[in-house]
Write an enzyme that holds these catalytic residues in place. Structure first.
Site, PDB file in Angstrom:
ATOM      1  N   HIS A 118      12.684   5.783   4.655  1.00  0.00           N
ATOM      2  CA  HIS A 118      12.112   4.662   3.820  1.00  0.00           C
ATOM      3  C   HIS A 118      11.946   5.146   2.211  1.00  0.00           C
ATOM      4  O   HIS A 118      12.106   4.223   1.290  1.00  0.00           O
ATOM      5  CB  HIS A 118      11.008   3.673   4.189  1.00  0.00           C
ATOM      6  N   ASP A 145      12.403   7.239  10.943  1.00  0.00           N
ATOM      7  CA  ASP A 145      11.981   6.989   9.912  1.00  0.00           C
ATOM      8  C   ASP A 145      11.568   8.404   9.063  1.00  0.00           C
ATOM      9  O   ASP A 145      10.697   8.799   8.496  1.00  0.00           O
ATOM     10  CB  ASP A 145      10.558   6.062   9.494  1.00  0.00           C
ATOM     11  N   SER A 169       3.452   8.036   2.030  1.00  0.00           N
ATOM     12  CA  SER A 169       4.467   8.132   2.835  1.00  0.00           C
ATOM     13  C   SER A 169       5.376   9.351   2.622  1.00  0.00           C
ATOM     14  O   SER A 169       5.613   9.584   1.585  1.00  0.00           O
ATOM     15  CB  SER A 169       5.389   6.845   2.558  1.00  0.00           C
TER      16      SER A 169
END
Length: 471
Positions: A125, A155, A230
Protein backbone atom coordinates in the site's frame (compact mmCIF):
# COMPACT_ATOMS: atom_id res chain seq x y z
CA UNK A 1 25.65 19.09 84.18
CA UNK A 2 22.60 21.28 83.91
CA UNK A 3 24.32 23.36 81.24
CA UNK A 4 25.23 20.20 79.33
CA UNK A 5 21.62 18.94 79.38
CA UNK A 6 20.45 22.38 78.30
CA UNK A 7 22.88 22.41 75.35
CA UNK A 8 21.83 18.85 74.46
CA UNK A 9 18.17 19.80 74.47
CA UNK A 10 18.84 22.82 72.28
CA UNK A 11 20.83 20.64 69.84
CA UNK A 12 18.04 18.04 69.62
CA UNK A 13 15.42 20.75 69.15
CA UNK A 14 17.52 22.37 66.43
CA UNK A 15 17.91 19.05 64.66
CA UNK A 16 14.17 18.43 64.75
CA UNK A 17 13.50 21.90 63.38
CA UNK A 18 16.05 21.34 60.59
CA UNK A 19 14.56 17.96 59.73
CA UNK A 20 11.05 19.36 59.74
CA UNK A 21 12.14 22.24 57.55
CA UNK A 22 13.78 19.80 55.09
CA UNK A 23 10.63 17.69 54.95
CA UNK A 24 8.43 20.72 54.50
CA UNK A 25 10.50 22.59 51.93
CA UNK A 26 12.18 19.83 49.96
CA UNK A 27 10.40 16.47 50.20
CA UNK A 28 6.95 17.67 49.01
CA UNK A 29 8.56 18.89 45.79
CA UNK A 30 10.06 15.47 45.19
CA UNK A 31 6.75 13.76 45.88
CA UNK A 32 4.90 16.25 43.73
CA UNK A 33 7.34 15.58 40.90
CA UNK A 34 6.75 11.81 41.20
CA UNK A 35 2.98 12.35 41.24
CA UNK A 36 3.22 14.43 38.09
CA UNK A 37 5.01 11.61 36.29
CA UNK A 38 2.45 9.03 37.42
CA UNK A 39 -0.54 11.20 36.60
CA UNK A 40 0.90 12.05 33.20
CA UNK A 41 1.29 8.37 32.27
CA UNK A 42 -2.13 7.25 33.49
CA UNK A 43 -5.30 7.85 31.43
CA UNK A 44 -7.99 10.12 32.79
CA UNK A 45 -11.16 8.44 33.98
CA UNK A 46 -13.30 9.57 31.07
CA UNK A 47 -10.83 8.51 28.36
CA UNK A 48 -11.36 5.23 26.51
CA UNK A 49 -8.19 4.98 24.39
CA UNK A 50 -5.43 2.52 25.23
CA UNK A 51 -2.13 3.81 26.54
CA UNK A 52 1.34 2.36 26.21
CA UNK A 53 2.87 1.53 29.60
CA UNK A 54 5.55 -0.83 28.27
CA UNK A 55 8.18 1.88 27.82
CA UNK A 56 9.33 1.31 31.41
CA UNK A 57 12.37 -0.69 30.27
CA UNK A 58 13.53 -3.38 32.75
CA UNK A 59 16.68 -2.62 34.74
CA UNK A 60 19.93 -3.39 32.91
CA UNK A 61 18.07 -3.83 29.59
CA UNK A 62 19.55 -1.83 26.72
CA UNK A 63 18.16 -1.19 23.24
CA UNK A 64 21.28 0.62 22.05
CA UNK A 65 22.86 -2.32 20.23
CA UNK A 66 19.66 -3.30 18.40
CA UNK A 67 18.96 0.32 17.49
CA UNK A 68 22.44 1.03 16.16
CA UNK A 69 22.47 -2.16 14.12
CA UNK A 70 19.07 -1.40 12.55
CA UNK A 71 18.65 2.32 11.99
CA UNK A 72 20.86 2.47 8.88
CA UNK A 73 19.05 -0.49 7.33
CA UNK A 74 15.64 1.20 7.20
CA UNK A 75 14.91 3.63 4.37
CA UNK A 76 12.41 6.32 3.45
CA UNK A 77 10.07 5.33 0.60
CA UNK A 78 8.28 7.99 -1.45
CA UNK A 79 5.37 7.17 -3.73
CA UNK A 80 5.71 9.63 -6.63
CA UNK A 81 3.10 10.14 -9.32
CA UNK A 82 3.77 11.82 -12.66
CA UNK A 83 1.12 13.81 -14.52
CA UNK A 84 0.83 16.40 -17.28
CA UNK A 85 -0.36 19.90 -16.52
CA UNK A 86 -1.99 21.83 -19.44
CA UNK A 87 -0.04 24.90 -20.48
CA UNK A 88 -2.80 26.70 -22.34
CA UNK A 89 -6.55 27.13 -22.67
CA UNK A 90 -6.64 24.79 -25.69
CA UNK A 91 -4.69 22.06 -23.95
CA UNK A 92 -7.02 22.26 -20.95
CA UNK A 93 -10.22 21.90 -22.98
CA UNK A 94 -9.11 19.93 -26.02
CA UNK A 95 -6.14 17.94 -24.74
CA UNK A 96 -3.82 19.09 -27.53
CA UNK A 97 -0.10 19.47 -26.89
CA UNK A 98 2.20 17.59 -24.60
CA UNK A 99 1.62 19.68 -21.48
CA UNK A 100 4.08 20.26 -18.69
CA UNK A 101 5.19 17.13 -16.85
CA UNK A 102 4.93 17.46 -13.08
CA UNK A 103 5.55 15.17 -10.14
CA UNK A 104 3.76 14.90 -6.84
CA UNK A 105 4.47 12.81 -3.76
CA UNK A 106 1.37 10.72 -3.07
CA UNK A 107 2.62 9.08 0.08
CA UNK A 108 5.60 8.42 2.30
CA UNK A 109 6.46 5.21 4.09
CA UNK A 110 9.37 3.07 5.14
CA UNK A 111 11.30 0.12 3.75
CA UNK A 112 13.87 -2.40 4.96
CA UNK A 113 17.14 -3.27 3.17
CA UNK A 114 17.40 -7.08 3.09
CA UNK A 115 20.43 -7.63 0.81
CA UNK A 116 23.73 -5.76 0.32
CA UNK A 117 22.96 -5.25 -3.39
CA UNK A 118 19.84 -3.20 -2.83
CA UNK A 119 16.74 -5.37 -2.40
CA UNK A 120 14.22 -3.57 -0.20
CA UNK A 121 10.94 -4.83 1.23
CA UNK A 122 8.02 -2.54 2.06
CA UNK A 123 4.23 -2.58 2.19
CA UNK A 124 2.32 -2.80 -1.08
CA UNK A 125 0.00 0.00 0.00
CA UNK A 126 3.02 2.33 0.33
CA UNK A 127 3.90 2.08 -3.39
CA UNK A 128 0.46 1.27 -4.85
CA UNK A 129 -0.27 3.35 -7.95
CA UNK A 130 3.16 4.98 -8.02
CA UNK A 131 4.65 6.24 -11.28
CA UNK A 132 8.03 6.31 -9.57
CA UNK A 133 9.38 5.09 -6.25
CA UNK A 134 12.11 7.12 -4.59
CA UNK A 135 14.32 5.67 -1.87
CA UNK A 136 16.31 7.78 0.61
CA UNK A 137 18.87 6.06 2.79
CA UNK A 138 19.68 7.12 6.33
CA UNK A 139 22.77 8.98 4.99
CA UNK A 140 20.43 11.05 2.74
CA UNK A 141 21.53 9.39 -0.51
CA UNK A 142 18.58 9.09 -2.90
CA UNK A 143 17.86 6.37 -5.50
CA UNK A 144 15.12 5.53 -7.99
CA UNK A 145 13.73 2.10 -7.19
CA UNK A 146 12.44 -0.63 -9.48
CA UNK A 147 9.37 -2.56 -8.34
CA UNK A 148 10.46 -6.21 -8.66
CA UNK A 149 7.09 -7.62 -7.64
CA UNK A 150 4.26 -7.37 -5.17
CA UNK A 151 1.80 -9.48 -3.19
CA UNK A 152 -1.27 -7.31 -2.58
CA UNK A 153 -2.98 -10.05 -0.55
CA UNK A 154 -0.13 -9.93 1.93
CA UNK A 155 0.53 -6.17 1.54
CA UNK A 156 4.16 -6.79 0.60
CA UNK A 157 6.20 -5.24 -2.23
CA UNK A 158 9.80 -5.92 -3.24
CA UNK A 159 11.94 -3.06 -4.56
CA UNK A 160 15.48 -2.87 -5.97
CA UNK A 161 17.92 0.03 -6.09
CA UNK A 162 21.22 0.17 -7.96
CA UNK A 163 23.63 0.10 -5.02
CA UNK A 164 26.25 -2.18 -3.49
CA UNK A 165 27.70 -2.96 -0.07
CA UNK A 166 24.66 -1.69 1.79
CA UNK A 167 23.98 -2.45 5.43
CA UNK A 168 21.16 -4.98 5.48
CA UNK A 169 19.05 -6.63 8.12
CA UNK A 170 18.92 -10.37 8.81
CA UNK A 171 15.64 -12.24 9.12
CA UNK A 172 14.65 -13.63 12.51
CA UNK A 173 12.25 -16.52 13.20
CA UNK A 174 8.79 -15.04 13.75
CA UNK A 175 7.29 -18.46 14.55
CA UNK A 176 9.14 -18.57 17.85
CA UNK A 177 8.67 -15.09 19.24
CA UNK A 178 7.16 -14.83 22.72
CA UNK A 179 4.36 -12.79 24.21
CA UNK A 180 5.85 -10.01 26.31
CA UNK A 181 9.11 -10.04 24.33
CA UNK A 182 10.64 -6.59 23.88
CA UNK A 183 10.74 -5.29 20.31
CA UNK A 184 11.62 -2.12 18.40
CA UNK A 185 9.90 -0.36 15.49
CA UNK A 186 12.19 1.55 13.15
CA UNK A 187 10.69 3.79 10.48
CA UNK A 188 9.73 7.28 9.36
CA UNK A 189 6.48 8.31 11.07
CA UNK A 190 5.13 11.63 9.78
CA UNK A 191 8.31 11.80 7.63
CA UNK A 192 10.49 11.96 10.77
CA UNK A 193 13.38 9.84 9.53
CA UNK A 194 15.15 7.18 11.58
CA UNK A 195 12.62 7.09 14.40
CA UNK A 196 12.81 4.22 16.91
CA UNK A 197 10.09 3.22 19.39
CA UNK A 198 10.02 0.35 21.90
CA UNK A 199 7.30 -1.96 23.16
CA UNK A 200 6.34 -5.59 23.64
CA UNK A 201 4.63 -8.32 21.65
CA UNK A 202 1.00 -8.29 22.75
CA UNK A 203 -0.42 -11.17 20.65
CA UNK A 204 0.38 -13.50 17.77
CA UNK A 205 -1.75 -14.79 14.91
CA UNK A 206 -4.05 -11.79 15.20
CA UNK A 207 -6.91 -11.41 12.72
CA UNK A 208 -8.17 -8.03 11.58
CA UNK A 209 -10.92 -7.10 9.12
CA UNK A 210 -11.22 -10.17 6.89
CA UNK A 211 -13.15 -8.19 4.28
CA UNK A 212 -9.87 -6.72 3.00
CA UNK A 213 -8.84 -10.07 1.45
CA UNK A 214 -5.46 -9.99 3.21
CA UNK A 215 -3.76 -12.92 4.86
CA UNK A 216 -4.84 -12.69 8.48
CA UNK A 217 -2.00 -13.58 10.83
CA UNK A 218 -0.41 -10.47 12.31
CA UNK A 219 1.96 -9.85 15.20
CA UNK A 220 0.24 -7.40 17.55
CA UNK A 221 2.42 -5.02 19.55
CA UNK A 222 1.98 -1.95 21.74
CA UNK A 223 4.69 -0.07 19.83
CA UNK A 224 3.97 3.52 18.86
CA UNK A 225 3.42 3.19 15.10
CA UNK A 226 2.01 6.04 13.03
CA UNK A 227 1.49 6.96 9.34
CA UNK A 228 4.90 6.72 7.69
CA UNK A 229 5.93 3.67 9.74
CA UNK A 230 4.29 1.38 7.17
CA UNK A 231 6.88 -0.90 5.61
CA UNK A 232 9.37 -0.33 8.41
CA UNK A 233 11.15 -2.88 10.55
CA UNK A 234 9.94 -4.71 13.63
CA UNK A 235 13.08 -6.10 15.26
CA UNK A 236 13.89 -8.11 18.36
CA UNK A 237 16.50 -7.27 20.98
CA UNK A 238 19.20 -8.85 18.80
CA UNK A 239 18.37 -6.55 15.89
CA UNK A 240 16.81 -9.34 13.78
CA UNK A 241 13.83 -8.62 11.53
CA UNK A 242 10.76 -10.37 12.92
CA UNK A 243 8.10 -8.37 11.10
CA UNK A 244 7.13 -5.55 8.74
CA UNK A 245 5.03 -2.88 10.48
CA UNK A 246 1.82 -2.59 8.51
CA UNK A 247 -1.30 -1.38 10.30
CA UNK A 248 -2.80 0.26 13.35
CA UNK A 249 -6.31 0.23 14.80
CA UNK A 250 -7.39 3.79 15.41
CA UNK A 251 -10.43 6.04 15.28
CA UNK A 252 -8.21 9.06 14.68
CA UNK A 253 -5.75 7.73 12.09
CA UNK A 254 -2.88 7.94 14.57
CA UNK A 255 -1.54 5.49 17.13
CA UNK A 256 -3.77 4.81 20.15
CA UNK A 257 -2.23 1.68 21.60
CA UNK A 258 -2.17 -1.18 19.10
CA UNK A 259 -0.08 -1.85 16.01
CA UNK A 260 0.30 -4.86 13.71
CA UNK A 261 3.15 -6.36 11.73
CA UNK A 262 3.42 -9.06 9.06
CA UNK A 263 5.55 -11.92 10.46
CA UNK A 264 9.07 -12.14 9.03
CA UNK A 265 8.73 -15.81 8.05
CA UNK A 266 5.83 -14.89 5.77
CA UNK A 267 7.75 -11.90 4.39
CA UNK A 268 10.83 -14.01 3.68
CA UNK A 269 8.80 -16.60 1.79
CA UNK A 270 7.06 -13.94 -0.32
CA UNK A 271 10.35 -12.19 -1.16
CA UNK A 272 12.01 -15.45 -2.23
CA UNK A 273 9.02 -16.31 -4.45
CA UNK A 274 8.99 -12.86 -6.08
CA UNK A 275 12.70 -13.10 -6.87
CA UNK A 276 12.54 -16.67 -8.19
CA UNK A 277 9.11 -16.88 -9.82
CA UNK A 278 7.84 -13.32 -10.15
CA UNK A 279 4.74 -14.21 -8.10
CA UNK A 280 3.83 -15.89 -4.83
CA UNK A 281 3.65 -19.68 -4.84
CA UNK A 282 0.80 -20.47 -2.43
CA UNK A 283 0.68 -23.75 -0.58
CA UNK A 284 -2.53 -25.32 0.77
CA UNK A 285 -3.26 -27.98 3.36
CA UNK A 286 -6.54 -28.99 1.69
CA UNK A 287 -9.03 -28.54 4.54
CA UNK A 288 -11.88 -26.17 5.22
CA UNK A 289 -13.61 -25.49 8.49
CA UNK A 290 -14.04 -23.09 11.36
CA UNK A 291 -12.51 -22.02 14.65
CA UNK A 292 -13.44 -23.77 17.89
CA UNK A 293 -14.08 -21.23 20.63
CA UNK A 294 -15.34 -21.33 24.24
CA UNK A 295 -18.65 -20.02 22.87
CA UNK A 296 -19.27 -22.62 20.14
CA UNK A 297 -17.43 -25.84 21.09
CA UNK A 298 -20.61 -27.46 22.45
CA UNK A 299 -22.13 -27.27 18.97
CA UNK A 300 -19.74 -29.94 17.70
CA UNK A 301 -20.14 -33.64 18.41
CA UNK A 302 -17.78 -35.10 21.02
CA UNK A 303 -15.61 -31.95 21.15
CA UNK A 304 -14.24 -31.14 24.59
CA UNK A 305 -11.40 -28.65 23.90
CA UNK A 306 -12.27 -24.98 23.53
CA UNK A 307 -9.75 -24.04 20.83
CA UNK A 308 -8.38 -25.45 17.61
CA UNK A 309 -9.43 -25.69 13.95
CA UNK A 310 -12.46 -27.88 13.23
CA UNK A 311 -12.28 -29.65 9.85
CA UNK A 312 -15.67 -29.40 8.17
CA UNK A 313 -14.47 -30.55 4.74
CA UNK A 314 -11.39 -32.21 3.26
CA UNK A 315 -10.77 -31.34 -0.40
CA UNK A 316 -10.81 -34.31 -2.76
CA UNK A 317 -7.35 -35.27 -3.95
CA UNK A 318 -5.64 -32.86 -1.55
CA UNK A 319 -2.58 -33.58 0.54
CA UNK A 320 -4.80 -33.62 3.63
CA UNK A 321 -7.02 -36.33 2.17
CA UNK A 322 -4.03 -38.41 1.07
CA UNK A 323 -2.61 -38.15 4.60
CA UNK A 324 -5.85 -39.43 6.13
CA UNK A 325 -7.40 -36.29 7.62
CA UNK A 326 -11.19 -36.50 7.87
CA UNK A 327 -14.19 -34.35 8.58
CA UNK A 328 -14.73 -33.62 12.31
CA UNK A 329 -10.99 -33.82 13.04
CA UNK A 330 -9.69 -30.93 15.15
CA UNK A 331 -6.23 -29.65 14.20
CA UNK A 332 -4.33 -28.46 17.28
CA UNK A 333 -0.74 -28.24 16.02
CA UNK A 334 1.31 -27.91 12.81
CA UNK A 335 4.88 -29.05 13.39
CA UNK A 336 5.63 -27.36 16.74
CA UNK A 337 3.24 -24.44 16.21
CA UNK A 338 0.10 -24.48 18.34
CA UNK A 339 -3.13 -23.98 16.36
CA UNK A 340 -5.78 -22.13 18.34
CA UNK A 341 -7.70 -20.71 15.39
CA UNK A 342 -7.67 -20.42 11.60
CA UNK A 343 -5.30 -17.44 11.55
CA UNK A 344 -2.65 -19.58 13.27
CA UNK A 345 -3.09 -22.27 10.62
CA UNK A 346 -3.22 -19.93 7.62
CA UNK A 347 -0.29 -17.87 8.88
CA UNK A 348 1.96 -20.90 9.25
CA UNK A 349 0.93 -22.47 5.93
CA UNK A 350 1.56 -19.12 4.22
CA UNK A 351 5.21 -19.35 5.22
CA UNK A 352 5.55 -22.74 3.47
CA UNK A 353 6.10 -23.77 -0.14
CA UNK A 354 4.18 -26.26 -2.28
CA UNK A 355 5.79 -29.65 -1.73
CA UNK A 356 6.79 -28.95 1.89
CA UNK A 357 5.81 -31.61 4.42
CA UNK A 358 4.00 -30.58 7.61
CA UNK A 359 3.40 -32.72 10.70
CA UNK A 360 -0.26 -32.29 11.66
CA UNK A 361 -1.40 -33.07 15.20
CA UNK A 362 -5.16 -33.49 15.49
CA UNK A 363 -7.85 -34.90 17.72
CA UNK A 364 -10.26 -37.59 16.48
CA UNK A 365 -12.86 -39.16 18.75
CA UNK A 366 -11.06 -37.79 21.79
CA UNK A 367 -7.67 -39.26 20.83
CA UNK A 368 -4.59 -37.29 19.79
CA UNK A 369 -3.17 -38.44 16.45
CA UNK A 370 -0.51 -37.23 14.01
CA UNK A 371 0.00 -37.45 10.27
CA UNK A 372 2.33 -35.86 7.75
CA UNK A 373 0.74 -33.80 4.96
CA UNK A 374 2.52 -32.80 1.75
CA UNK A 375 1.35 -29.30 0.87
CA UNK A 376 0.06 -28.74 -2.65
CA UNK A 377 0.14 -25.65 -4.84
CA UNK A 378 -2.88 -23.39 -4.72
CA UNK A 379 -3.96 -22.92 -8.33
CA UNK A 380 -5.96 -19.77 -8.97
CA UNK A 381 -6.52 -17.05 -11.53
CA UNK A 382 -7.76 -13.50 -11.19
CA UNK A 383 -10.15 -11.94 -13.64
CA UNK A 384 -8.99 -8.38 -13.09
CA UNK A 385 -11.66 -6.95 -15.41
CA UNK A 386 -14.36 -7.77 -12.84
CA UNK A 387 -12.27 -8.23 -9.70
CA UNK A 388 -12.70 -11.92 -8.86
CA UNK A 389 -10.42 -14.84 -8.06
CA UNK A 390 -11.39 -18.23 -9.48
CA UNK A 391 -10.12 -21.75 -8.85
CA UNK A 392 -10.64 -25.05 -10.63
CA UNK A 393 -13.95 -26.76 -9.87
CA UNK A 394 -13.76 -30.35 -8.65
CA UNK A 395 -15.54 -33.21 -10.43
CA UNK A 396 -18.02 -33.40 -7.54
CA UNK A 397 -18.79 -29.69 -7.85
CA UNK A 398 -19.32 -29.93 -11.61
CA UNK A 399 -21.67 -32.85 -11.05
CA UNK A 400 -23.56 -30.99 -8.33
CA UNK A 401 -24.01 -27.98 -10.66
CA UNK A 402 -25.09 -30.23 -13.52
CA UNK A 403 -22.40 -29.01 -15.92
CA UNK A 404 -19.37 -30.54 -17.62
CA UNK A 405 -16.99 -27.59 -17.32
CA UNK A 406 -16.40 -24.39 -15.37
CA UNK A 407 -14.25 -22.61 -12.81
CA UNK A 408 -15.46 -21.59 -9.36
CA UNK A 409 -15.51 -18.05 -7.98
CA UNK A 410 -13.41 -18.36 -4.83
CA UNK A 411 -13.46 -14.79 -3.56
CA UNK A 412 -13.88 -11.17 -4.54
CA UNK A 413 -11.05 -8.66 -4.83
CA UNK A 414 -11.19 -5.16 -3.36
CA UNK A 415 -12.36 -3.60 -6.63
CA UNK A 416 -14.89 -6.32 -7.51
CA UNK A 417 -17.81 -5.47 -9.79
CA UNK A 418 -20.02 -8.36 -8.63
CA UNK A 419 -21.96 -9.13 -5.46
CA UNK A 420 -20.90 -11.34 -2.56
CA UNK A 421 -23.66 -13.86 -3.25
CA UNK A 422 -21.87 -14.97 -6.43
CA UNK A 423 -19.01 -16.50 -4.42
CA UNK A 424 -19.12 -20.25 -4.93
CA UNK A 425 -20.89 -20.27 -8.28
CA UNK A 426 -19.29 -21.28 -11.57
CA UNK A 427 -18.15 -19.37 -14.64
CA UNK A 428 -18.79 -21.75 -17.52
CA UNK A 429 -18.23 -19.50 -20.56
CA UNK A 430 -16.17 -16.45 -21.52
CA UNK A 431 -17.18 -14.67 -24.73
CA UNK A 432 -19.31 -17.78 -25.54
CA UNK A 433 -16.25 -20.04 -25.31
CA UNK A 434 -16.51 -22.97 -22.83
CA UNK A 435 -14.10 -22.72 -19.89
CA UNK A 436 -12.64 -26.06 -18.87
CA UNK A 437 -10.22 -24.86 -16.18
CA UNK A 438 -8.20 -21.81 -15.12
CA UNK A 439 -5.54 -22.49 -17.76
CA UNK A 440 -8.19 -22.36 -20.49
CA UNK A 441 -9.62 -19.21 -18.90
CA UNK A 442 -6.18 -17.60 -18.90
CA UNK A 443 -5.69 -18.40 -22.60
CA UNK A 444 -9.06 -16.92 -23.56
CA UNK A 445 -8.51 -13.68 -21.63
CA UNK A 446 -4.90 -13.28 -22.77
CA UNK A 447 -5.85 -13.57 -26.44
CA UNK A 448 -9.06 -11.56 -26.58
CA UNK A 449 -9.43 -7.95 -27.73
CA UNK A 450 -9.23 -5.93 -24.49
CA UNK A 451 -11.33 -3.12 -26.00
CA UNK A 452 -14.35 -5.34 -26.60
CA UNK A 453 -17.02 -5.91 -23.92
CA UNK A 454 -16.38 -8.99 -21.78
CA UNK A 455 -19.14 -11.62 -21.77
CA UNK A 456 -19.32 -14.09 -18.85
CA UNK A 457 -21.79 -16.93 -18.29
CA UNK A 458 -22.49 -17.75 -14.63
CA UNK A 459 -24.07 -21.02 -13.48
CA UNK A 460 -25.80 -21.40 -10.12
CA UNK A 461 -26.05 -24.63 -8.06
CA UNK A 462 -29.54 -25.28 -9.42
CA UNK A 463 -28.12 -25.39 -12.96
CA UNK A 464 -29.57 -22.02 -13.97
CA UNK A 465 -27.20 -20.01 -16.20
CA UNK A 466 -27.13 -16.29 -16.95
CA UNK A 467 -24.83 -14.29 -19.21
CA UNK A 468 -23.65 -10.77 -18.30
CA UNK A 469 -21.67 -8.30 -20.39
CA UNK A 470 -19.09 -6.07 -18.70
CA UNK A 471 -17.95 -2.95 -20.52
Amino acid sequence: MKKFMSYLGIAILGGMISLGTYQFLIEPHQIQSEENVINFDQPKVHQTVAYNYSNLVPENFNFTEATNSTVNKVVNVKNVSTYSSPQSFFEYYFGQGSGETKKAVRGIGSGVIITPDGYIVTNYHVIKGASEVEITLNNNKTYQAEVIGSAPDSDIALLKIDAQDLDYISFGDSDHINLGEWVLAVGNPFNLTSTVTAGIISAKGRSLDESNNMIQSFIQTDLAVNPGNSGGALVNAKGELIGINTAITSRTGSYVGYSFAIPSNNVKKIVEDLIEYGNVQKAILGVRGTDITPENYKQFDDIQQTQGFYVAKVDNGSGAQKAGLQEKDVIIKLDDIKIRKFSDLSGYISSKNPGDRVLVTYIRNGQIKTTTVTLEKYEYYRIKEIGVEVINATDDELKAFGVKNGVKINRLLNDSMIADNLIGILITKVDDQPVKDINALRDILDNRDPYKPLSLTFTAPNGESKTYVFR
